[in-house]
Design an enzyme around this catalytic site. Sequence first.
Site, PDB file in Angstrom:
ATOM      1  N   GLY A  12      -8.444 -26.431  -3.449  1.00  8.32           N
ATOM      2  CA  GLY A  12      -9.769 -26.455  -4.453  1.00  8.32           C
ATOM      3  C   GLY A  12     -10.810 -26.916  -3.637  1.00  8.32           C
ATOM      4  O   GLY A  12     -11.828 -27.546  -4.047  1.00  8.32           O
ATOM      5  N   VAL A  13     -10.953 -26.277  -2.474  1.00  4.45           N
ATOM      6  CA  VAL A  13     -12.028 -26.285  -1.325  1.00  4.45           C
ATOM      7  C   VAL A  13     -12.601 -25.056  -0.917  1.00  4.45           C
ATOM      8  O   VAL A  13     -11.814 -24.190  -0.872  1.00  4.45           O
ATOM      9  CB  VAL A  13     -11.955 -27.545  -0.236  1.00  4.45           C
ATOM     10  CG1 VAL A  13     -11.556 -28.752  -0.976  1.00  4.45           C
ATOM     11  CG2 VAL A  13     -10.820 -27.028   0.479  1.00  4.45           C
ATOM     12  N   ILE A  34     -14.151 -23.788   2.652  1.00  3.96           N
ATOM     13  CA  ILE A  34     -14.333 -24.371   3.976  1.00  3.96           C
ATOM     14  C   ILE A  34     -14.938 -23.131   4.947  1.00  3.96           C
ATOM     15  O   ILE A  34     -15.173 -22.021   4.275  1.00  3.96           O
ATOM     16  CB  ILE A  34     -12.879 -24.299   4.425  1.00  3.96           C
ATOM     17  CG1 ILE A  34     -11.848 -23.028   4.414  1.00  3.96           C
ATOM     18  CG2 ILE A  34     -12.198 -25.719   3.839  1.00  3.96           C
ATOM     19  CD1 ILE A  34     -10.501 -23.295   4.735  1.00  3.96           C
ATOM     20  N   GLY A  86       3.222   6.535   8.079  1.00  3.29           N
ATOM     21  CA  GLY A  86       4.500   6.893   7.673  1.00  3.29           C
ATOM     22  C   GLY A  86       5.459   5.611   8.098  1.00  3.29           C
ATOM     23  O   GLY A  86       6.655   5.471   7.311  1.00  3.29           O
ATOM     24  N   ASN A  87       5.170   4.820   9.199  1.00  7.30           N
ATOM     25  CA  ASN A  87       5.684   4.014   9.583  1.00  7.30           C
ATOM     26  C   ASN A  87       5.781   2.422   8.767  1.00  7.30           C
ATOM     27  O   ASN A  87       6.458   1.425   8.668  1.00  7.30           O
ATOM     28  CB  ASN A  87       5.347   3.305  11.002  1.00  7.30           C
ATOM     29  CG  ASN A  87       6.256   4.020  11.954  1.00  7.30           C
ATOM     30  OD1 ASN A  87       5.841   5.010  12.754  1.00  7.30           O
ATOM     31  ND2 ASN A  87       7.766   3.757  12.174  1.00  7.30           N
ATOM     32  N   SER A  88       4.544   2.732   7.859  1.00  4.70           N
ATOM     33  CA  SER A  88       4.216   1.670   7.017  1.00  4.70           C
ATOM     34  C   SER A  88       5.355   0.940   6.134  1.00  4.70           C
ATOM     35  O   SER A  88       5.968   1.943   5.413  1.00  4.70           O
ATOM     36  CB  SER A  88       2.922   1.768   5.972  1.00  4.70           C
ATOM     37  OG  SER A  88       1.909   2.059   6.830  1.00  4.70           O
ATOM     38  N   ASP A 123       0.304  -7.676   1.799  1.00  5.42           N
ATOM     39  CA  ASP A 123       0.408  -6.312   1.738  1.00  5.42           C
ATOM     40  C   ASP A 123       1.876  -6.008   1.572  1.00  5.42           C
ATOM     41  O   ASP A 123       2.612  -5.410   2.445  1.00  5.42           O
ATOM     42  CB  ASP A 123      -0.230  -5.534   2.775  1.00  5.42           C
ATOM     43  CG  ASP A 123      -0.095  -3.914   2.371  1.00  5.42           C
ATOM     44  OD1 ASP A 123       0.135  -3.468   1.490  1.00  5.42           O
ATOM     45  OD2 ASP A 123      -0.302  -3.106   3.514  1.00  5.42           O
ATOM     46  N   HIS A 130       0.606  -1.179  -0.032  1.00  6.71           N
ATOM     47  CA  HIS A 130      -0.041  -0.027  -0.068  1.00  6.71           C
ATOM     48  C   HIS A 130       0.943   1.225   0.103  1.00  6.71           C
ATOM     49  O   HIS A 130       0.096   2.325  -0.393  1.00  6.71           O
ATOM     50  CB  HIS A 130      -1.139   0.037   1.185  1.00  6.71           C
ATOM     51  CG  HIS A 130      -0.324   0.301   2.555  1.00  6.71           C
ATOM     52  ND1 HIS A 130      -0.044  -0.863   3.505  1.00  6.71           N
ATOM     53  CD2 HIS A 130      -0.055   1.490   3.253  1.00  6.71           C
ATOM     54  CE1 HIS A 130       0.442  -0.108   4.607  1.00  6.71           C
ATOM     55  NE2 HIS A 130       0.408   1.219   4.462  1.00  6.71           N
TER      56      HIS A 130
END
Length: 506
Positions: free
Chosen positions: A295-296, A298, A237-239, A165, A135
Amino acid sequence: MIAATTAPSRSRRCVRLGVRIGLAALAVSAFSAFGAPAHARGPDGIADVAEKVIDAVVNISTSQTVAAKGGGGSNTMPQLPPGSPFEEFFDDFFKNRRGPGGGSKGGDNNPPRKTNSLGSGFIIDASGIVVTNNHVIADADEIHVILNDGTKIKAELVGVDKKTDLAVLKIKPPKPLVAVKFGDSDKLRLGDWVVAIGNPFSLGGTVTAGIVSAKNRDISSGPYDSYIQTDASINRGNSGGPLFNLDGDVIGVNTLIISPSGGSIGIGFAVPSKTVVGVVDQLRQFGELRRGWLGVRIQSVTDEIAESLNIKPARGALVAGVDDKGPAKPAGIEPGDVVVKFDGKDVKDPKDLSRIVADTAVGKEVDVVIIRKGQEETKKVTLGRLQDPEKVQAAVKTDEPAPEKPVTQKALGLDLAALNKDLRTRYKIKDSVKGVVVTNVDANSDAAEKRLSAGDVIVEVAQEAVSSGADIQKRVDQLKKDGKKSVLLLVSNGEGELRFVALSVQ
């Protein structure tokens, strides 16, 4: 008399003074006996960690061209980094003095303009490999990495993974870089000290410290949530910045916070290094993620569902549907099976299974332990590859009011009718869906609480197919005689998507 009652006598003052001195002496002796509470102010090693790794932490600067809004020209409000101390000043100045929209009146033919933002990242390879959040760089036209000494370098995007992310960048450094290595997030304990370094409020490199507040935190932000929670101050800003242990190893990537104000309130989350390492390796190798696919579909095993399936204690991931083209189908996995172990790893809940499958290599043959009708069985499955974007569809509901009711039978707080052409048309039910259609739900029933609604189709009751309301009532009566507290229904929506619902029979 008044003086005696309003002011303490000399003897009383002496007694109180003696008590205070005694308490002070007691506090001093306790302090001497147990030592200074050093950890109340944090361990001494934080400064050493910061000094060791600070040059590997970078700022990420991005720019993006967007369409201008409101008035333009010289009256357009300048773009400031989120949280900038000047943001409020300019906001008031332009909006209050130029009117709503912050621009001049008249004329809306404004040229596109550039917006800028700042985040954080860190160098993991001295050749110029940088890790940050997706992001932070999403939709950017240009990305620059700013080193600790202020050197600004244009970055190339290697790859992103939206589900965790994370993003990987590459730069061509003009000089040797300092890189950090990943630690083992699985070894973290609650209460361990951690250090966060990033670029809060666009101020530049900032060091904060705190402890690990929780592990494996699921906040429903994505399909593979397993965050480290920390009270180390993490702000806008820490992201994308690193979370270090006291050995100076990266044990997480700071990603988001929970806050009503946008500032830190001591609830921050970091993607654990165990997840980051796998994602970064694949992005560097392939430029994309290649996750395993079973392929399930749940869902959770509730206490009621566990009781209906004779599973004690409630655990695992209940298979609600099997993809006809997926790996689970030829392996013999069926709706109603409960996966309790995958490739030797215990499955406690659906999130566990999703994470384990995603982290397993495509094409690998694995053992899948299921519980079917109370008995454990092992199935061998060769994993396929999960295609992006993953198609996650919510159950389709219809709010259309039902016209005249057909002949129905009541059971479990439901009005039930055999499927026919008119009902299929009314509720948009595909021809491939078989069972008994719900035409009405008692608002005070357990079925209403479990969100059954008109148009749902009951396919099975207690893992036996049904085709009429009488079939359902017969099965319910038998379960009551057997002393069962709940009945397990396999329910389909009009599109044929299945889910299990446990209803009380009492």
